[in-house]
Design a protein around this motif. Sequence first.
Motif, mmCIF file in Angstrom:
data_model
loop_
_atom_site.group_PDB
_atom_site.id
_atom_site.type_symbol
_atom_site.label_atom_id
_atom_site.label_comp_id
_atom_site.label_asym_id
_atom_site.label_seq_id
_atom_site.Cartn_x
_atom_site.Cartn_y
_atom_site.Cartn_z
ATOM 1 N N ARG A 5 0.926 -1.319 0.009
ATOM 2 C CA ARG A 5 -0.129 -0.081 -0.006
ATOM 3 C C ARG A 5 0.751 1.359 -0.022
ATOM 4 N NH1 ARG A 5 -5.511 -1.294 3.273
ATOM 5 N NH2 ARG A 5 -6.017 -3.498 2.378
ATOM 6 N N SER A 30 -6.685 0.743 -1.340
ATOM 7 C CA SER A 30 -6.678 -0.377 -0.493
ATOM 8 C C SER A 30 -7.674 -1.411 -1.336
ATOM 9 C CB SER A 30 -7.536 -0.137 0.986
ATOM 10 O OG SER A 30 -8.678 0.375 0.650
ATOM 11 N N ASP A 86 -5.023 -3.113 -3.665
ATOM 12 C CA ASP A 86 -4.425 -3.611 -3.048
ATOM 13 C C ASP A 86 -4.874 -5.099 -2.636
ATOM 14 O OD1 ASP A 86 -1.681 -3.964 -1.891
ATOM 15 O OD2 ASP A 86 -2.772 -3.828 -0.021
#
Length: 450
Positions: A233, A390, A393
């Motif tokens: 991240r 996020s 990811d």
Amino acid sequence: MPPDDKNAKIAEAKVITLTELYTLENLKIPEYQRPYKWTEKNVNSLIDDIISNKDKSEYRLGTLVFYKNKETLDIVDGQQRIVTLMLILRALSENYKKVNELYDAKNELWGHKFNNPISQNNIFKNYQLIKQRINDFDEPTVDFLLTKCTFVKIVLNDVSEAFQFFDSQNSRGKELEPHDLLKAYHLREMREIPSDEQTEIIEKWEDIDTDELANLFEYLYRIKNWSKSKSARGFTKDEINIFKGISLNNKIYYPYERIFYVAEFFIEKIAKAPLVETEYPFQLDNIIINGKRFFEMIYRYSKLKKDLLDLIRKCNFEIYNILYADHKYNGKDYTGYYRVGDDYTKILFECACIYFLDKFGESKELKKVFEKIFLWAFYIRLVKARIAFSSIDIYATQGDSFFKYIKEALYISDILKVQLKPVYKIDSTGVDAIVEYFEKKGLLYKPQKS
């Protein structure tokens, strides 16, 4: 005087005045130095500091790091201040004889040619500003500048030691970028390499723009982690160990390292161009080789990343046209292309493309491969109204991630056989061109009307 860096062999460390600085013989700005980038704000700040401290017995202007390079004294750290003070002295020389006498010094600095357009533009703007402020200097202030403004002069005989010292000194005063810390680490691993070769390696590194380097490491960090189904991240100094590996100058090595020693021996002793490939066989999901090979690896992937968009355009113009050209496809607009979430999705797509190219290289199947990766990557764009990094990811680390498929594939056909999920519901807006492309490829589910 600053404390000596334990790993740096300092040939000279002393305090010098500004006059002594500009009378040093053979002072030189090496070609690998970055452009002169000081702004008018920086210049004003320096002039204000000098004038506001002119009543002091001494005023320290910082530390200068030099590399003793045969006949020249190369500036490693301090170029921006040295050039700015040169401009100030040049302006003052018109009114003060004692300043004009400095031009008789036997160094190459006064005649240095600034060929970079960035340097030329900043020098021109800053010199105009300095001339406007020349009346802020009087005789006592000029004397203070020449004899009371001082530097700590550090001279090292090894170029990698000089850059290592530069990075270690800067890390004490400001936050260095992760790639700066990696540069210092891998320079320390090059001590057995001749200085000329070290200088050539450093020159190539310094030719890469700082922002480009930072962006490149972000991409490489994500690829390395996503290929292992790990989160990626944000690349910070806490994650730099991912770009540290093994040193091939150790006398004892483990069995798993044997293949790297064999590759090193082959490249250095046997491979001869053009009969045999002479480039080290790097792989992004493999172990990092410290020192020279690390720098070569970064140069290789810097070029691969730069060439990626042209390769996409050449091999699959449909996808290129949607993402990078007019954001239109078959007359449909991609009006949401500017959104942060869409940028994140493009990064996902590009990272997967780089990972594939790193493993399989260019082939006649690239059009189909890019299509597969695009459809996988932009599936998440269509099914989510908003995308945070996020989300990207998590998507990149799932069991059906293309990073997992590429890592496990032995042949390109293994990638082309991957079954893609159809889109059942579109929650995103401004993606008409992408929707049209999914529909054309049979991946947009349309319920049958009763």
